[in-house]
Design a protein around this motif. Sequence first.
Motif, PDB file in Angstrom:
ATOM      1  N   UNK A 172     -33.720 -56.089  -8.256  1.00  0.00           N
ATOM      2  CA  UNK A 172     -32.678 -56.896  -8.887  1.00  0.00           C
ATOM      3  C   UNK A 172     -32.876 -58.328  -8.439  1.00  0.00           C
ATOM      4  N   UNK A 173     -32.212 -59.258  -9.111  1.00  0.00           N
ATOM      5  CA  UNK A 173     -32.226 -60.649  -8.663  1.00  0.00           C
ATOM      6  C   UNK A 173     -30.858 -61.002  -8.087  1.00  0.00           C
ATOM      7  N   UNK A 174     -30.865 -61.911  -7.123  1.00  0.00           N
ATOM      8  CA  UNK A 174     -29.639 -62.334  -6.452  1.00  0.00           C
ATOM      9  C   UNK A 174     -29.512 -63.844  -6.543  1.00  0.00           C
ATOM     10  N   UNK A 244     -24.500 -62.356  -9.005  1.00  0.00           N
ATOM     11  CA  UNK A 244     -24.048 -63.599  -8.384  1.00  0.00           C
ATOM     12  C   UNK A 244     -23.409 -63.281  -7.038  1.00  0.00           C
ATOM     13  N   UNK A 245     -23.682 -64.107  -6.042  1.00  0.00           N
ATOM     14  CA  UNK A 245     -23.031 -63.979  -4.739  1.00  0.00           C
ATOM     15  C   UNK A 245     -22.440 -65.338  -4.374  1.00  0.00           C
ATOM     16  N   UNK A 246     -21.154 -65.461  -4.633  1.00  0.00           N
ATOM     17  CA  UNK A 246     -20.484 -66.721  -4.362  1.00  0.00           C
ATOM     18  C   UNK A 246     -19.028 -66.501  -4.022  1.00  0.00           C
ATOM     19  N   UNK A 247     -18.350 -67.500  -3.474  1.00  0.00           N
ATOM     20  CA  UNK A 247     -16.938 -67.371  -3.104  1.00  0.00           C
ATOM     21  C   UNK A 247     -16.045 -67.299  -4.333  1.00  0.00           C
ATOM     22  N   UNK A 248     -14.801 -66.974  -4.096  1.00  0.00           N
ATOM     23  CA  UNK A 248     -13.803 -66.915  -5.159  1.00  0.00           C
ATOM     24  C   UNK A 248     -13.779 -68.230  -5.928  1.00  0.00           C
TER      25      UNK A 248
END
Length: 328
Positions: A172-174, A244-248
């Motif tokens: 997968x890609x992040x 996607x890995x990010x804050x709220x």
Amino acid sequence: LITGHSGFKGGWLALWLIKIGCNVVGISKDAEKKQSNFYNFKFQKKMKNYFFNIQDYKKLKKVILKEKPDIIFHLAAQAIVSKSYDKPIDTVQSNTLGSLNVLNSASFLKKKCICVMITSDKCYFNLEKNTGYKEESQLGGKDMYSGSKAAAEILINSYFHSFNKKNKLLFCTARAGNVIGGGDWSFNRLVPDIMKARKSKKSVIIKNSQSIRPWQHVFEPLYGYLKAAYYLNLKKKLNGESFNFGPNSKKSYKVIELLKNLNNKNFKFIIKKRNNNFKETKILKLNSQKAFKKLKWRTELSFKETSTLINDWYDNFFLKRSNIYDYS
């Protein structure tokens, strides 16, 4: 196996894996600066290290077939936007061909291998969206760095559809937001610039104090990468997906707010606006609901907690205290 293990994120990920008992192999172009995590973590004694450019396909394939990794975290890249203007060809080759070299080399393994391919939130075409980009949002870029990351995403997706039935790869890609934390000494990056200025008691040069970024502590996306590998192993239907890995996205913070949180009260800062020869997005947000639903991941640290961790780390580093890497 971690590519880019001598870098900021790669170093912390390698330490994390070592601390939970994994046998870790690292591949990097070089060991970077003497103050980098690679030297401070004493990776020379704790893991196997290879140093070469991942654009060397034959050497990369040879190492991967020799080490036979169960999981590959691919972080090696040209990761500085400003450098993409000085070295556009190297940026594109590193971020696109380097990624394909990793996947294609791993495809020759005669066993299941999980690959988490880390790209960037800059892969999205800049529309100055206040709602946050989703994984299906338009890819692209008006600068060479963004274009290279978007191209990497497109090529990785093409690789999946072309060969996913012919090998045992699961990948997968992040796409992580702006990652900050202790141990970052990268050129022309906000936190290192602030900390170097604080140490030397000089003014810090800020490019765009009102720009909004998805700030998150380095531990947050690393936990996301680990979760991605874990769930890829359990659910093959996640193969070929992007996360996607990010804050709220409801909580937005400007550059000036980060600066104020990282400011040691003993020093006064004079903010100087630096004129760029390139255009940067004013608003960059990520929608990470997919990672929350499918990987059970979300950020845990508040903006204040993140700032405190960073302040403490650099304070301890400059005072030469030994506890800067003791997160056991």
